[in-house]
Design an enzyme around this catalytic site. Structure first.
Site, PDB file in Angstrom:
ATOM      1  N   HIS A 152       1.332   0.707  -0.496  1.00  0.00           N
ATOM      2  CA  HIS A 152       0.304   0.338  -0.358  1.00  0.00           C
ATOM      3  C   HIS A 152      -0.498   0.546  -1.857  1.00  0.00           C
ATOM      4  O   HIS A 152      -0.457   1.546  -2.291  1.00  0.00           O
ATOM      5  CB  HIS A 152      -0.921   1.154   0.509  1.00  0.00           C
ATOM      6  CG  HIS A 152      -0.241   1.129   1.981  1.00  0.00           C
ATOM      7  ND1 HIS A 152      -0.813   1.673   2.769  1.00  0.00           N
ATOM      8  CD2 HIS A 152       0.600   0.226   2.479  1.00  0.00           C
ATOM      9  CE1 HIS A 152      -0.124   1.629   4.065  1.00  0.00           C
ATOM     10  NE2 HIS A 152       0.854   0.801   3.799  1.00  0.00           N
ATOM     11  N   TYR A 188     -11.191  -1.749   5.305  1.00  0.00           N
ATOM     12  CA  TYR A 188      -9.935  -0.629   5.756  1.00  0.00           C
ATOM     13  C   TYR A 188      -8.884  -0.553   4.610  1.00  0.00           C
ATOM     14  O   TYR A 188      -8.655  -1.508   3.858  1.00  0.00           O
ATOM     15  CB  TYR A 188      -9.048  -1.652   7.264  1.00  0.00           C
ATOM     16  CG  TYR A 188      -8.042  -0.931   7.250  1.00  0.00           C
ATOM     17  CD1 TYR A 188      -7.898   0.522   8.174  1.00  0.00           C
ATOM     18  CD2 TYR A 188      -6.914  -1.436   6.632  1.00  0.00           C
ATOM     19  CE1 TYR A 188      -6.713   1.192   8.141  1.00  0.00           C
ATOM     20  CE2 TYR A 188      -5.750  -0.553   7.060  1.00  0.00           C
ATOM     21  CZ  TYR A 188      -5.537   0.646   7.743  1.00  0.00           C
ATOM     22  OH  TYR A 188      -4.448   1.193   7.703  1.00  0.00           O
ATOM     23  N   HIS A 240      -6.281  -5.427  10.071  1.00  0.00           N
ATOM     24  CA  HIS A 240      -6.617  -4.375  10.839  1.00  0.00           C
ATOM     25  C   HIS A 240      -7.337  -4.651  11.907  1.00  0.00           C
ATOM     26  O   HIS A 240      -8.180  -3.930  12.299  1.00  0.00           O
ATOM     27  CB  HIS A 240      -7.241  -3.141  10.194  1.00  0.00           C
ATOM     28  CG  HIS A 240      -6.573  -1.861  10.566  1.00  0.00           C
ATOM     29  ND1 HIS A 240      -7.115  -0.709  11.420  1.00  0.00           N
ATOM     30  CD2 HIS A 240      -5.277  -1.098  10.070  1.00  0.00           C
ATOM     31  CE1 HIS A 240      -6.202   0.272  11.564  1.00  0.00           C
ATOM     32  NE2 HIS A 240      -5.034  -0.109  10.702  1.00  0.00           N
ATOM     33  N   ASP A 344       0.955   8.964   9.862  1.00  0.00           N
ATOM     34  CA  ASP A 344       1.183   9.426  11.049  1.00  0.00           C
ATOM     35  C   ASP A 344       2.342   8.888  11.903  1.00  0.00           C
ATOM     36  O   ASP A 344       2.242   8.764  13.237  1.00  0.00           O
ATOM     37  CB  ASP A 344      -0.150   8.972  11.894  1.00  0.00           C
ATOM     38  CG  ASP A 344      -0.500   7.639  11.958  1.00  0.00           C
ATOM     39  OD1 ASP A 344      -0.030   6.929  11.264  1.00  0.00           O
ATOM     40  OD2 ASP A 344      -1.096   7.558  13.035  1.00  0.00           O
TER      41      ASP A 344
HETATM   42 MG    MG Z   1      -1.497  -1.886   9.839  1.00  0.00          MG
END
Ligand code: MG
Length: 439
Positions: A152, A188, A240, A344
């Protein structure tokens, strides 16, 4: 006693209804213990299930990370799955998966699916260790040397995002996800607007997000990115699910000109019927699925080729067993895989992702999170990235070992800010008029 029942008892089946088929020349291992390892070495709660067998030194690990309800997954494993699987043979993974899946009667929820994944992936690890092979060998072996990854780039301003992308490209990246901040908004994936961060707006309790401002800003970002980064770099973007469906249709159409690798989670799972409209209006490649729990959500999209990439969170779907079936189904419809790979996901889960990447002809791309020093202190064997591609380690099972003493140094609750306040939960974002949005 019927003749049939006597025969079942003679075969030893009455006492053990699950299949027991030992691997060639090996005694069938039985599950002796199930324990849960919890740790937050990067400020995000990770959950790993350890299944120990009755054979010396034979155990396995599975990712059960559902960071937003982590405590509940721990209870689901300890109080429900452990009593079900103790004493059962480890050999018949699919059979035990079905038993766990049906054991709550009501099914397809994220807590129980993640708990099942923990045991499921641990059983694959055990089988690989038994065979002395990586799990990808058990699934038929590799069909590619390595898997292309993306990471990212995100800045408060457009030029910051582009500068970050340039740095990633100079480090060998072939694909980059671009996100950018929006003044006065919680965007986001961008600094100042993501989950667990302050929006910088002190007059309101919860951060706000204006979908129209987001669309204008994102189109500016990609116009600048294509001009400055050139035509060759693969660019991705994650909506998102933050825009209403009718905005999403127009946005996908307007983004077509920037030739994305894919546009991710353009709709909420609740609005997937709008993919018909989006498909009819543009050729922007579509990726969907990190919030999916159940085949009811992905089967229609795959069967009708309404998306280009299925990007489910493997543990959320119930583990390697259902994800492998999903990949095989997607292959029949030319839908490619892009398994969810953020922070996560535990290192065990990343290994499961890479395993699927290497064995699936229809692999697309792998979202990647680089481990920090604390994660590497706990987990050894994390897959290695070279020149924009991730390579599996070649050890049996997942090839990961866990230092539980090191894991205990980063307990749940040691996170900072919103994540700690909400016990790992997901924060709230509102539209400018104060409505809570899906995100
Ligand atoms: Mg995503």
């Amino acid at each position: 006693m019927s003749r049939r029942l006597r025969r079942r008892e003679f075969l030893g089946m009455a006492a053990a209804p699950l299949l027991q088929v030992p691997l060639r020349g090996m005694a069938t291992p039985k599950i002796k213990d199930v324990s849960v390892i919890t740790t937050a070495p990067a400020g995000v709660r990770l959950i790993v299930v350890k299944v120990t067998t009755d054979q010396d030194g034979l155990y396995g690990y599975g990712c059960a990370t559902f960071t937003q309800r982590a405590d509940l997954v721990v209870e689901a494993v300890n109080r429900y799955l452990k009593p079900l699987v103790l004493g059962r043979p480890t050999d018949a993974i699919g059979d035990l998966w079905s038993a766990m899946y049906n054991s709550s009667y009501w099914r397809n929820g994220p807590v129980l699916n993640n708990a099942i994944s923990g045991v499921d992936q641990a059983l694959w690890d055990i089988k690989g260790r038994q065979a002395g092979m990586p799990v990808y060998e058990l699934l038929g072996g590799k069909c590619r040397r390595a898997a292309m990854i993306y990471t990212h780039a995100a800045g408060r301003e457009i030029n910051e995002t582009i500068d970050q992308a340039r740095k990633l490209m100079s480090g060998g990246a072939k694909a980059v996800r671009l996100q950018v901040g929006i003044p006065g908004n919680a965007a986001y994936g961008a600094p100042g607007g993501g989950q667990g961060q302050s929006s910088g707006n002190t007059t309101q309790e919860d951060p706000t997000f204006d979908p129209d401002a987001y669309v204008r800003r994102t189109l500016q970002l990609f116009e600048a990115a294509r001009k400055e980064l050139g035509p060759e770099i693969y660019l991705l973007h994650d909506v998102h699910e933050r825009v209403p469906p009718r905005t999403a249709v127009q946005f996908a159409k307007d983004m077509e000109q920037y030739r994305l690798f894919f546009l991710e989670d353009l709709l909420s799972p609740e609005d997937i019927q709008y993919f018909h409209q989006i498909r009819a209006h543009c050729t922007t490649p579509l990726a969907m699925g990190e919030l999916f729990n159940s085949p009811h959500e992905w089967k229609m999209l795959i069967r009708e080729s309404l998306i280009d990439y299925i990007r489910v969170h493997v543990s959320q779907s119930g583990g390697l067993t259902p994800a492998w079936k999903m990949a095989v189904m997607a292959n029949e419809f030319n839908v490619r895989t892009a398994w969810h790979g953020p922070g996560d996901v535990s290192p065990i889960g990343h290994c499961a992702n890479v395993t699927l990447d290497l064995v699936s002809p229809n692999f697309g791309i792998q979202e990647w999170t680089f481990p920090n020093d604390h994660i590497q202190e706990i987990f050894t064997g994390y897959p290695v990235v070279r020149d924009g591609y991730v390579y599996a380690n070649e050890k049996p099972g997942w090839g990961i070992e866990i230092n539980e003493t090191a894991a205990a140094k980063y307990p749940f609750g040691s996170e900072r800010g919103e994540r700690k306040k909400l016990n790992g939960g997901w924060g709230i974002v509102r539209t400018p008029d104060g409505t809570v949005i899906n995100q």
